[in-house]
Design an enzyme around this catalytic site. Sequence first.
Site, PDB file in Angstrom:
ATOM      1  N   HIS A 223      37.884  34.592 -10.144  1.00 26.53           N
ATOM      2  CA  HIS A 223      37.651  36.030 -10.313  1.00 26.53           C
ATOM      3  C   HIS A 223      38.681  36.642 -11.273  1.00 26.53           C
ATOM      4  O   HIS A 223      38.324  37.294 -12.252  1.00 26.53           O
ATOM      5  CB  HIS A 223      37.729  36.710  -8.937  1.00 26.53           C
ATOM      6  N   GLU A 224      39.952  36.388 -10.991  1.00 32.13           N
ATOM      7  CA  GLU A 224      40.995  36.966 -11.858  1.00 32.13           C
ATOM      8  C   GLU A 224      40.928  36.341 -13.250  1.00 32.13           C
ATOM      9  O   GLU A 224      41.208  37.003 -14.249  1.00 32.13           O
ATOM     10  CB  GLU A 224      42.382  36.773 -11.232  1.00 32.13           C
TER      11      GLU A 224
ATOM     12  N   HIS B 241      38.545  38.348 -15.279  1.00 28.73           N
ATOM     13  CA  HIS B 241      39.203  39.560 -15.812  1.00 28.73           C
ATOM     14  C   HIS B 241      40.065  39.198 -17.024  1.00 28.73           C
ATOM     15  O   HIS B 241      40.078  39.898 -18.033  1.00 28.73           O
ATOM     16  CB  HIS B 241      40.143  40.163 -14.756  1.00 28.73           C
TER      17      HIS B 241
ATOM     18  N   GLU C 104      34.980  44.492 -14.005  1.00 29.29           N
ATOM     19  CA  GLU C 104      34.552  43.776 -12.802  1.00 29.29           C
ATOM     20  C   GLU C 104      33.271  42.969 -13.053  1.00 29.29           C
ATOM     21  O   GLU C 104      33.040  41.955 -12.404  1.00 29.29           O
ATOM     22  CB  GLU C 104      34.377  44.786 -11.665  1.00 29.29           C
TER      23      GLU C 104
HETATM   24 ZN    ZN Z   1      38.303  42.282  -9.853  1.00 30.80          ZN
END
Ligand code: ZN
Length: 506
Positions: free
Chosen positions: A264-265, A268, A294
């Site tokens: 997830h990170e 980003h 996001e």
């Molecule tokens: Zn996030």
Amino acid sequence: MPDANALYSQYLHQTQKAADLYNASAVLQWDQETYMPPKGAEARGRQLATLASTAHSWLTSEDYGALLKELAAAQDLGEEEAANVRLSLEDYEKGKKLSPEFIETLAMQQTASFQAWVEAREKNAYAHYAPELEKMIALKKQQADILGYEGHPYDALLDDYEKGATVAMLDPIFLLVQEQLPPLIERVRSATGVDDSFFYKHYPKEAQWAFSLDVLRAMGYDFDAGRQDLSEHPFSTSFAPTDVRVTTRVDEKNVASLLWSSIHEGGHALYEQGLPMQQYGLPLGQAASLSIHESQSRMWENNVGRSLDFWEHFFPIIQGRFKDQLEDCSAETWYRGANKVEASFIRTEADELTYHFHVLIRYEIEKALLDGNLKSADVREAWNAGYEKYLGITPPDDKQGVLQDVHWSHGSFGYFPTYSLGSFYAAQFFEKALEELPSLQGDISAGKFDALLTWLRENVHRYGRRYRSEKLSERITGRGLDFGAFMRYAEAKYGGIYHLDAAPTT
Ligand code: ZN
């Protein structure tokens, strides 16, 4: 009168200098959440407050405003230059409403609230956090009043994360969530269960860490322009496209925790690494919005990182690292486990379907805090009532309940809704990517992500803040935000995993 090019050079100089201060404070914040010893907190609070108020005073000075207005009126700027000036002027008009004293007070309160949140988590006691949170809420109400709003005070704060978003726009989206998701979740609940018990065996942290680095590298995250560290709450932060950090957490009793936070990170971070360096510190060098940010993290985490294609490539690798733990497991069982749907307490570990109720609960609490219908002393109760109402569960303690998120301690009210919007945009964008890249599924199952990353660079990353979320989505998919794409994705995926549409036996 100086020509537009000379004025633009002045604008570049001043705007990028302020960006240097913001990025330096991002380094200090990163340190605060990774390596800073506890006694450093007070001095760090001062340092962050000084940097924030100095940058703010530069970017809200009369001189800077006059320069922006003169540039905005100039006819001979290029398209990108004009877009930077227009967006900086928008920021200026908004930013000058907040005094340097207010910004400094807010920064000091952030440090105090963050520290109280950390201590409250150690004590597992919300009451320890409530007084500092109350002070933060008072400041945010004040901020909403200063900034002004037409509908709901919350609108003024939402605008910081999602330009143009309002309660009037979000309420109908969360109504669709409330109408369309529960029937699917109910069908899943009554279907044959999915086993994910193998996630909770003992997984030594060094091997988990090494595997997450393998995955990040394969995704295209550039370790010469970033690094991964541990923190209480996983996050990513950027000091420039050439230095973008990610953090994660390790739980030796839950291999899923580190892995999908890291992906997830990483999503980003790929966005930040893909922003144009020549636009450093300028609006076109910044992300479009938090929901678009996001959309990137959740696309990598879910649409990619929880797909069967992805695990056809990575399962043999993780199985090689954890032979004993995964000897009875296959790519298919791992994939099904990774998509188990079950009401749970922790938002960041929730499945893709129940996740949006975690967001909805926070959205409702934030609205009520801002319009005065809820006091910080009652947030714990409202939180637990929300979990009972939407997910049918009650958190056993505060750490697994109201104390799980760092956001409110930072004063980030209006942030949570962007998580759901991001998932919905992710579904829309990924649907389009599959259409435009016919070999995408094959690539993913071969561990190749460069075509997808290039597609994201071209369609999303390179534009920076040039388009607002809805506009960007229109350019990419032909439509603004469309919850329908998420439901199509969810029906297809979970229908398959849980065999929901299997023909009845005769
Ligand atoms: Zn996030």
